[in-house]
Design an enzyme around this catalytic site. Structure first.
Site, PDB file in Angstrom:
ATOM      1  CG  ASP A 129     -40.362 -22.154 -26.284  1.00  0.00           C
ATOM      2  OD1 ASP A 129     -39.494 -21.817 -27.105  1.00  0.00           O
ATOM      3  OD2 ASP A 129     -40.272 -23.173 -25.565  1.00  0.00           O
ATOM      4  CG  ASN A 135     -24.100  -5.872 -15.440  1.00  0.00           C
ATOM      5  OD1 ASN A 135     -23.698  -6.455 -16.448  1.00  0.00           O
ATOM      6  ND2 ASN A 135     -24.877  -6.446 -14.540  1.00  0.00           N
ATOM      7  CG  HIS A 158     -33.194 -18.800 -29.938  1.00  0.00           C
ATOM      8  ND1 HIS A 158     -34.393 -18.512 -30.545  1.00  0.00           N
ATOM      9  CD2 HIS A 158     -33.475 -19.726 -28.993  1.00  0.00           C
ATOM     10  CE1 HIS A 158     -35.349 -19.217 -29.982  1.00  0.00           C
ATOM     11  NE2 HIS A 158     -34.814 -19.958 -29.039  1.00  0.00           N
ATOM     12  CG  ASP A 159     -33.963 -22.791 -31.200  1.00  0.00           C
ATOM     13  OD1 ASP A 159     -33.249 -22.720 -30.188  1.00  0.00           O
ATOM     14  OD2 ASP A 159     -35.208 -22.688 -31.172  1.00  0.00           O
ATOM     15  CG  ASP A 193     -22.081  -6.959 -20.002  1.00  0.00           C
ATOM     16  OD1 ASP A 193     -22.887  -6.581 -19.137  1.00  0.00           O
ATOM     17  OD2 ASP A 193     -20.929  -7.374 -19.747  1.00  0.00           O
ATOM     18  CG  ASP A 227     -22.917  -9.572 -16.092  1.00  0.00           C
ATOM     19  OD1 ASP A 227     -22.932  -9.176 -17.285  1.00  0.00           O
ATOM     20  OD2 ASP A 227     -23.960  -9.881 -15.475  1.00  0.00           O
ATOM     21  CD  GLU A 253     -40.140 -22.989 -31.292  1.00  0.00           C
ATOM     22  OE1 GLU A 253     -39.024 -23.342 -31.666  1.00  0.00           O
ATOM     23  OE2 GLU A 253     -40.505 -23.106 -30.096  1.00  0.00           O
ATOM     24  CG  ASP A 300     -39.524 -16.524 -26.353  1.00  0.00           C
ATOM     25  OD1 ASP A 300     -40.385 -17.409 -26.375  1.00  0.00           O
ATOM     26  OD2 ASP A 300     -38.485 -16.544 -27.032  1.00  0.00           O
ATOM     27  CG  ASP A 323     -26.909  -5.430 -19.161  1.00  0.00           C
ATOM     28  OD1 ASP A 323     -27.129  -4.528 -19.986  1.00  0.00           O
ATOM     29  OD2 ASP A 323     -25.804  -5.582 -18.601  1.00  0.00           O
TER      30      ASP A 323
HETATM   31  C1  GLC Z   1     -37.947 -23.755 -28.383  1.00  0.00           C
HETATM   32  C2  GLC Z   1     -36.858 -22.734 -28.230  1.00  0.00           C
HETATM   33  C3  GLC Z   1     -35.576 -23.447 -27.896  1.00  0.00           C
HETATM   34  C4  GLC Z   1     -35.768 -24.173 -26.590  1.00  0.00           C
HETATM   35  C5  GLC Z   1     -36.979 -25.102 -26.649  1.00  0.00           C
HETATM   36  C6  GLC Z   1     -37.403 -25.530 -25.283  1.00  0.00           C
HETATM   37  O1  GLC Z   1     -37.734 -24.577 -29.457  1.00  0.00           O
HETATM   38  O2  GLC Z   1     -36.767 -21.969 -29.385  1.00  0.00           O
HETATM   39  O3  GLC Z   1     -34.496 -22.561 -27.786  1.00  0.00           O
HETATM   40  O4  GLC Z   1     -34.628 -24.928 -26.296  1.00  0.00           O
HETATM   41  O5  GLC Z   1     -38.101 -24.463 -27.204  1.00  0.00           O
HETATM   42  O6  GLC Z   1     -37.946 -24.463 -24.585  1.00  0.00           O
END
Ligand code: GLC
Length: 537
Positions: free
Chosen positions: A201, A24, A322-323, A22, A26, A261, A99, A30
């Site tokens: 995605d 700025n 991230h999941d 970050d 907040d 994905e 993404d 960013d």
């Molecule tokens: C994918 C993403 C996940 C998101 C889901 C809906 O699985 O990796 O983070 O919540 O799609 O977009």
């Protein structure tokens, strides 16, 4: 011989922009923050960044609910910042992958706002609207993976709309040619800007059954969602021609890459979508992202992935995203990071594109949250059975200063308190750190084409709970030996045809240098050998 492009040789690093840096003040990361860390990424040795969504979003699903596909959310910066990021990254030979979240939009997207106005609105058919059953029930039994029915009733127009994820993420109707055209234009928009590729995605869920048949039921499965066989709400045959169209579009630009994905993927399912005229690659998360710390499991997964893909596409491997729960926590690594080093050596020496996730290089652990602190709505819904995904999204731990050097303000998610000891600055200083091991591995790959491009062969004589494989080019061979147990293991170099080899890198600071016919691999050691003559068994 095959042409090797940047994504065959390269390593892709996923950034979750909210949590990276970050600038700025907040409390939210960013684009300027990412720009300020490009030198760090270059020095680490990665070749590309996959940027989790930075488009305007009301953040019900933290960016995975997009309200405008052609703009940058002001909380991340501006389009000028994005252009600067692209130029600055390219200057350092770092590619940028966007993404694209095209299965659904945010309910705040102007298309959906229009769509729900009336049944005859121009945008009505951009989404999946259906009449209730005569008794008022939802049109069929499809569910949302985030919990509850997949159908949301709209009082205003008396119909249901379908959402695979949160109700604030209505699924698009990809059968509508207008939607298809709009989305192909989104690809074009970013390609024209000069991005190097895309991560799609949940692409395999774009199309749903045209007849809206009920998904068949099964008896086993933890969640209600798992007790349906997702035959009709995803993986429909119409996806293949669409992927072909996307690929043709990408082929119009040099060296662009698209990785998908795959929704609820097995190896077989992911492989179905890859090929010379389809995706370059698709993720299958089996075993690497869900599995346990066992050599046999990884061996099986690698063999299956290699076999399933045949030669039709280049594999990919990933330990974190991230999941999912961070790998260091999943593998119950000690504070000394031994297992994380073995995992890193495996990720970066298999045949295929490795994907790293921010903080993996310093072994960031899963953050812990009380119920009242959880922000991820999936965690709120499934608590206490599942605590959601906040734990793998905590701010990057740059140094030991306040907020881990991530921000001057209180971060959007609390920093993991272990940052005081576990941070980039500290690990840069410490010779034997995980960070320095990642860095050496990344350099070793670049110095040894066999590690990037070589064929993969599994060794035949392997001690228990360890993994040994070769990467072979005609001019160079490497042997990788990974010990998943804490006991030492003897590797028979002669029987493995590797009598004439040299340790090029070990996860131990003082590896065994005194070996001849056998090498004693220490407990939890990863060692990479370069074979001096072409002597692979
Ligand atoms: C994918 C993403 C996940 C998101 C889901 C809906 O699985 O990796 O983070 O919540 O799609 O977009």
């Amino acid at each position: 011989m095959k042409d090797f492009l940047w994504w065959h040789d390269g390593v892709i690093y996923q950034i979750y922009p909210r949590s990276f840096m970050d600038t700025n003040g907040d409390g939210i990361g960013d684009l300027e923050g990412i720009i300020s860390k490009l030198d760090y990424l270059q020095d680490l040795g990665v070749d590309a960044i996959w940027l989790s969504p930075v488009y305007p979003s009301p953040d019900v699903d933290f960016g995975y609910d997009v309200a405008d596909y052609r703009a940058i959310d002001p909380k991340f910066g501006s389009m000028r910042d994005f252009d600067k990021l692209l130029v600055q990254a390219h200057k350092r030979n770092i590619h940028i992958i966007m993404d694209l979240v095209l299965n659904h939009t945010s309910d705040q997207h102007p298309w959906f706002q229009e769509s729900k106005k009336s049944r005859d609105n121009k945008y009505r058919d951009y989404y999946i609207w259906k009449d209730p059953k005569p008794n008022g029930a939802p049109p069929n039994n499809w569910l949302s993976i985030f919990g509850g029915s997949g159908w949301e009733f709209d009082q205003g127009t008396g119909q249901y709309y379908f959402h695979h994820f949160f109700k604030e993420q209505p699924d698009l109707n990809w059968r509508n040619p207008e939607v298809r055209k709009e989305m192909l234009d989104v690809f074009r928009f970013w390609l024209e800007k000069g991005v190097d590729g895309f991560r799609l995605d949940v692409f395999s869920a774009y199309f749903k059954d045209a007849e809206f048949r009920d998904d068949p039921k099964k008896w086993v499965g933890l969640r209600k969602y798992d007790r349906l066989i997702h035959e009709y709400d995803a993986d429909r045959p119409e996806m293949i021609p669409l992927l072909k169209e996307i690929r043709v579009l990408l082929n119009g630009y040099p060296e662009r890459y698209v990785v998908g994905e795959t929704f609820m993927a097995t190896f077989e399912k992911a492989a179905l979508y890859c090929g010379d005229d389809l995706l370059h690659a698709a993720f299958s998360f089996e075993d690497f992202i869900n599995g346990h710390w066992q050599a046999a499991k990884f061996r099986k997964a690698i063999k299956t992935w290699e076999k399933t893909l045949e030669d039709k596409c280049w594999p990919n491997y990933v330990l974190n995203n991230h999941d999912v729960k961070r790998s260091a926590t999943r593998y119950r690594d000690d504070e000394n990071d031994e297992r994380s080093k073995v995992a890193a050596a495996m990720l970066l020496t298999l045949r295929g594109t490795p994907f790293m996730y921010y903080g993996e290089e310093i072994g960031m652990r899963e953050g812990k949250f009380k119920k009242s602190e959880i922000l991820d709505p999936v965690g709120i819904f499934y608590w206490p059975f599942y605590k959601g995904r906040d734990g793998c999204r905590t701010p990057m731990q740059w140094n030991a200063s306040e907020n881990a050097g991530f921000s001057s303000a209180a971060p959007w998610l609390p920093v993991n308190p272990d940052y005081v000891k576990r941070n980039v600055e500290e690990q840069m200083r410490e010779e034997g750190s995980l960070f320095n091991f990642y860095k050496k591995l990344l350099k070793l790959r670049k110095d040894h084409p066999a590690l990037m491009r070589g064929d993969l062969e599994m060794a035949t004589v392997v001690p228990g709970n360890s993994l040994i494989y070769f990467r072979c080019l005609p001019e160079e061979q490497a042997m990788i030996a990974l010990n998943f147990s804490s006991e030492p293991k003897k590797i028979d170099l002669v029987k493995n045809g590797a009598a004439n080899c040299e340790v090029a890198l070990s996860s131990k600071l003082k590896p065994n240098r005194n070996y001849d016919e056998q090498y004693v691999l220490d407990g939890n050691e990863a060692a990479i050998f370069i074979l001096k003559s072409s002597a692979v068994a």
